[in-house]
Structures are given as C-alpha cells and as structure tokens.
Write an enzyme that holds these catalytic residues in place. Structure first.
Site, short mmCIF file in Angstrom:
data_model
loop_
_atom_site.label_atom_id
_atom_site.label_comp_id
_atom_site.label_asym_id
_atom_site.label_seq_id
_atom_site.Cartn_x
_atom_site.Cartn_y
_atom_site.Cartn_z
N LYS A 187 0.84 -1.21 0.00
CA LYS A 187 0.00 0.00 0.00
C LYS A 187 0.87 1.26 0.00
CE LYS A 187 0.76 1.01 4.49
NZ LYS A 187 0.92 2.19 5.29
N THR A 244 -3.56 5.68 4.04
CA THR A 244 -2.24 6.05 3.54
C THR A 244 -2.32 6.93 2.29
OG1 THR A 244 -1.62 3.83 4.21
CG2 THR A 244 0.05 5.07 3.09
#
Ligand SMILES: NC(=O)c1ccc[n+]([C@@H]2O[C@H](COP(=O)([O-])OP(=O)(O)OC[C@H]3O[C@@H](n4cnc5c(N)ncnc54)[C@H](O)[C@@H]3O)[C@@H](O)[C@H]2O)c1
Length: 333
Positions: A187, A244
């Site tokens: 990610k 994120t």
C-alpha cells in the site's frame, strides 16, 4: 507483562505508550545511545511531537534487557529488521512473542518481515504481525483506531489482541499473515502514486481509480503468494490503503506529492526526513510480481519513476491508455 519495543521512531513510541497505558512494563530500545538519552531527558520523541512520554516509560540502547520480556515489539524501518533481530536473538528466551509492526519487504531477499524474523530467530519464537490504518500521530493522541493482529495460530494472535486492545484501540485477529504483510508493504507504493497524482494536480476521480486498481493488483499478488482474498478488503488491506493514500500524515503520500510537483526523487526522500517505505517496496513489488507471474502495472510504473528516471508526467496517460479489460478478470477467479 514486561515488553520491549525495538525501534524508537514514531510508530514504536506510539505503540509503547499504548502498552504502558494498558498496564504493561515497557522499555523502548533505540539503536543509538544519543536517542535513548534524548528520550529520557526530553520525555518527548521528535518523531511524535506534542505527545509527552510518562515517567513510567523506560529507555535503553542495550538489547540484553529484552531477555526476560514476555513480548518484543519490532518497529524499526524494514531495512533494519534483520540486523536488529539477529542481535536480539542472542537474548530472547524461546517462546517470547515477537510482534512485527514494521511495514515492508526485505530488499534483497524479497521476504516478508515476519519471515526475516523467523529466519533470524530460528523459529524459536512465535511471530505475530500487527497492521492496519494507524498513523502514529493519531494513535499517540488517543484517536480511535482499529488494526489486525495476524498469526498462523489464531490463539497467538488473540494474545496480542489482549495486549493492545483498549477503548480507543480495537484489535481484530486474523490467521492470514501473508495477506496482511503484503498489504502493509504494497500500500505504501500506491500511496506514493496517490501523492504523485495530487502533486500533478489530478482529481478525486483519479485517486479513487488509482486506489481501487492499486488494491486489485496488491490482491492479485497477495493471493498468488498464499494470502486470503478477504484480507484485501479488510483493515490491513483497503483500510490501510485509504488512510495512507488520503492523509497528510502519510510520508509516502507526501513524498509522492513532491515527486509529482517535479522534485528529483532523492531530494523528495530527503525532504521527508523519515523512512519512506514505499520507495523500497516498489522494487520488491517488481521482483515479487515477476516471481509470482502477476501483472502490477501501477507498481511497475512507480518503479520506473523511482529507479529508472521515467518522467512522472507521462505515467498517468500511459496507465489510462493500457489495453481495455474487464474489471472482474483477476487471477484468483
Ligand atoms: N509512523 C507510522 O504511523 C507507522 C504506522 C504503522 C507502521 N509503521 C511502520 O513502522 C516502521 C517504523 O516507522 P516509524 O514511523 O516509526 O519510523 P521513523 O522514521 O519515525 O523512525 C525510525 C526509527 O528507526 C531507527 N533506526 C534507523 N536505522 C536503524 C537501524 N539501522 N537499526 C535500528 N533502528 C534504526 C531510527 O533511529 C528511528 O528511531 C516502518 O516500517 C513503518 O512503515 C509506521
């Protein structure tokens, strides 16, 4: 329980505070004695400004102190996990729970961090992975947060759940360590790309496209490596990807913004001033995708920008111009 937190960055410190609050006896280990002295004197970590460290917190730069810990939490940058575990191994009692909270893949071996820890400890300690949407800055400020504790043995994951769980920190157990760690590492690559999109001036539509297709390629890789597909829509998967890619707390995203604005890669990395795991993970994504025989076009483009000098401006139109396909055509179906 006596717990040693190995790594005194923002994340190690935020988790150490949580454990202390839960009544454990906590010691934070720093690899440099100057950092230990600074934490002891200032009672504040520069990586977590504005969050005071209570009197009850202990500090050391000697790993021997971990010998009688019931659990050890690993929170160094991914590149330091092997060396630190190797040093730690000499002191750890068999059976001590090792919790892996770093997010990344080892550079040369492309091993997941729990595999690196297991290799270094010769399998004498159970390893549980802790991951999910959890910025240190928010955990340090008591903002409600939820993560996953993943272990091959669910009972072991349950023990870690009990250590961390409190009214502002929810921990779910999982038996999918592979999927959880692949999500955690990959990610960060997509977050760098999300930052590039922001830096280039793309819109919310572009970011949603990037995140969704980014998760599709992370899941493709994770499932090919043995992860369970449910993990990719869970906290460690989509949950962590959302936080994120969308938050300014994310240094991977902030680094991507600088690159999207035209800063040279090394300048952007230096300007962030803390570990940007996505930079390393982009190289691992490429290696792992090749090994597993899966396509990861977004991560591949990130690799070319980060390591091969590809012009970031052309990447969006390159990805938009790929051959047409069905959204549901995935390798696990
Ligand atoms: N910050 C977060 O919100 C967060 C959340 C979840 C996971 N993580 C992960 O946790 C890990 C650590 O991140 P962080 O934010 O605490 O990093 P950081 O940049 O705040 O701090 C890194 C720490 O590692 C230490 N360090 C550097 N080189 C070392 C070495 N060779 N040996 C041992 N220690 C060394 C540094 O002194 C510093 O204390 C990363 O893998 C990151 O992806 C971070």
């Amino acid at each position: 329980m006596k717990i040693t937190v190995v790594g005194s960055g923002g994340w190690g410190t935020a988790l150490a505070l949580l454990l202390l609050e839960n009544g454990h006896e906590v010691t934070i280990w720093s690899h440099r004695p100057e950092k230990t002295a600074l934490l002891r004197e200032r009672r504040e970590n520069p990586m977590l400004p504005g969050v005071p460290l209570p009197e009850a917190m202990n500090y050391t730069s000697d790993l021997a102190g971990a010998a009688d810990s019931g659990a050890v939490l690993m929170a160094t940058p991914s590149y330091a996990v092997r060396e630190t575990t190797r040093q730690l191994g000499a002191y750890l009692t068999p059976g001590t729970i090792v919790i892996s909270a770093s997010k990344g893949i080892e550079k040369d071996s492309s091993l997941r961090l729990s595999q690196v820890i297991e290799e270094e400890l010769g399998g004498k300690c159970p390893v549980v992975v802790l991951s999910g949407p959890s910025h240190a800055e928010e955990v340090g400020r008591h903002i409600p947060t939820g993560v996953v504790a993943a272990a091959d043995d669910l009972a072991m994951a349950g023990q870690v759940q009990d250590l961390f769980m409190n009214p502002r920190f929810r921990v779910y157990t999982s038996d999918d360590r592979v999927g959880t760690e692949i999500c955690a590492a990959m990610k960060n690559v997509i977050a760098l790309c999300a930052g590039c999109c922001d830096g280039l001036g793309c819109g919310d539509n572009t970011k949603a496209l990037l995140m969704t297709r980014g998760m599709a390629e992370i899941a493709r890789l994770g499932v090919a490596l043995g992860g369970r597909k449910e993990t990719f829509t869970g906290l460690a998967g989509m949950g962590d990807l959302i936080v994120t890619c969308c938050s300014m707390h994310s240094r991977n995203r902030r680094c991507g913004i600088l690159i999207g604005q035209g800063k040279p890669i090394q300048v952007a990395l230096e300007e962030i001033g803390a570990v940007v795991e996505g930079y390393y993970a982009a190289a691992n994504a490429r290696t792992l995708a090749q090994k597993a025989g899966v396509e990861m076009p977004i991560s591949q483009a990130a690799y070319e920008v980060l390591y091969e000098g590809r012009e970031v401006r052309g990447v969006v139109s390159h990805l938009m111009g790929r051959e047409k396909r069905s959204e549901l055509e995935e390798s696990w179906s």
